[in-house]
Design a protein around this motif. Sequence first.
Motif, PDB file in Angstrom:
ATOM      1  N   LEU A 175       2.702  -2.419   0.305  1.00  0.00           N
ATOM      2  CA  LEU A 175       1.811  -2.001  -0.769  1.00  0.00           C
ATOM      3  C   LEU A 175       0.936  -0.886  -0.211  1.00  0.00           C
ATOM      4  O   LEU A 175       0.391  -1.024   0.885  1.00  0.00           O
ATOM      5  N   TYR A 176       0.813   0.204  -0.959  1.00  0.00           N
ATOM      6  CA  TYR A 176       0.074   1.349  -0.421  1.00  0.00           C
ATOM      7  C   TYR A 176      -0.810   1.980  -1.487  1.00  0.00           C
ATOM      8  O   TYR A 176      -0.359   2.264  -2.600  1.00  0.00           O
ATOM      9  N   ARG A 177      -2.075   2.163  -1.119  1.00  0.00           N
ATOM     10  CA  ARG A 177      -3.018   2.897  -1.971  1.00  0.00           C
ATOM     11  C   ARG A 177      -3.644   4.000  -1.125  1.00  0.00           C
ATOM     12  O   ARG A 177      -4.234   3.734  -0.079  1.00  0.00           O
ATOM     13  N   GLU A 178      -3.519   5.231  -1.599  1.00  0.00           N
ATOM     14  CA  GLU A 178      -4.053   6.392  -0.881  1.00  0.00           C
ATOM     15  C   GLU A 178      -5.550   6.247  -0.630  1.00  0.00           C
ATOM     16  O   GLU A 178      -6.067   6.638   0.422  1.00  0.00           O
ATOM     17  N   ALA A 179      -6.272   5.635  -1.579  1.00  0.00           N
ATOM     18  CA  ALA A 179      -7.727   5.519  -1.482  1.00  0.00           C
ATOM     19  C   ALA A 179      -8.181   4.694  -0.276  1.00  0.00           C
ATOM     20  O   ALA A 179      -9.316   4.844   0.177  1.00  0.00           O
ATOM     21  N   VAL A 180      -7.310   3.842   0.257  1.00  0.00           N
ATOM     22  CA  VAL A 180      -7.677   3.026   1.416  1.00  0.00           C
ATOM     23  C   VAL A 180      -7.840   3.910   2.659  1.00  0.00           C
ATOM     24  O   VAL A 180      -8.551   3.563   3.597  1.00  0.00           O
ATOM     25  N   GLY A 181      -7.177   5.069   2.664  1.00  0.00           N
ATOM     26  CA  GLY A 181      -7.346   6.026   3.761  1.00  0.00           C
ATOM     27  C   GLY A 181      -6.561   5.721   5.019  1.00  0.00           C
ATOM     28  O   GLY A 181      -6.907   6.200   6.097  1.00  0.00           O
ATOM     29  N   LYS A 182      -5.516   4.932   4.903  1.00  0.00           N
ATOM     30  CA  LYS A 182      -4.676   4.585   6.053  1.00  0.00           C
ATOM     31  C   LYS A 182      -3.279   5.180   5.843  1.00  0.00           C
ATOM     32  O   LYS A 182      -2.864   5.447   4.720  1.00  0.00           O
ATOM     33  N   PRO A 183      -2.529   5.355   6.937  1.00  0.00           N
ATOM     34  CA  PRO A 183      -1.191   5.944   6.798  1.00  0.00           C
ATOM     35  C   PRO A 183      -0.161   4.947   6.265  1.00  0.00           C
ATOM     36  O   PRO A 183      -0.343   3.733   6.346  1.00  0.00           O
ATOM     37  N   LEU A 184       0.913   5.493   5.727  1.00  0.00           N
ATOM     38  CA  LEU A 184       2.052   4.670   5.347  1.00  0.00           C
ATOM     39  C   LEU A 184       2.616   3.998   6.587  1.00  0.00           C
ATOM     40  O   LEU A 184       2.693   4.606   7.651  1.00  0.00           O
TER      41      LEU A 184
END
Length: 199
Positions: free
Chosen positions: A127-136
């Motif tokens: 699960l990935y959300r850009e807003a979290v600020g971490k890389p894929l």
Amino acid sequence: MSPAWQARLAASACPLLGIAAWSGTGKTTLLEQLLPELRARGLRVAVIKHAHHAFDVDTPGKDSHRLRTAGAVPMLVASAKRFALMMETPDQAEADLEQLVAQLEGLEVDLILVEGFKQWPLPKLELYREAVGKPLRVPEDPWIHALATPAAQLPPRDDVPQDLKRLDLDDPQALAAWIAAWPVHWRLEGGKPRGEVGA
């Protein structure tokens, strides 16, 4: 990977699927939405959740707590509605997923979802959300079989492997459908890293 874990990942074992995401992505909230959907589709789903801190499901002063602190290892408390098994693990630095999965052996479940345990070798949905600020995580983790992001944040195809299933994180119905189909994929493909499927 231990031989026991390799055997656990064999196609005949109960299907496992890791839910991997950085903190703040909303893993637990999503699982709260998905579990009723999966149940409605006829699946009995077990969940193993990793906690990064000390926790206690028991209540100080209750008989079970008193017996556990007196040295019962393990302590199992049961009623007509539920039972709970509590095990002290002071000699383990980290929860051992292999042992936790073994605790579920023999239970009649169709799927075990594993929240956390990102480093363990098991098939995963990231699960990935850009807003979290971490890389894929997917470029470095061959165990990730699918990537769920908000539709507007789908990374360019060049940033993710071509054989990766891409899902809309904001579409619980589509996610539930993919997860509900996972036991079939597991039986056909076994518990293998993404690049080894079909090999």
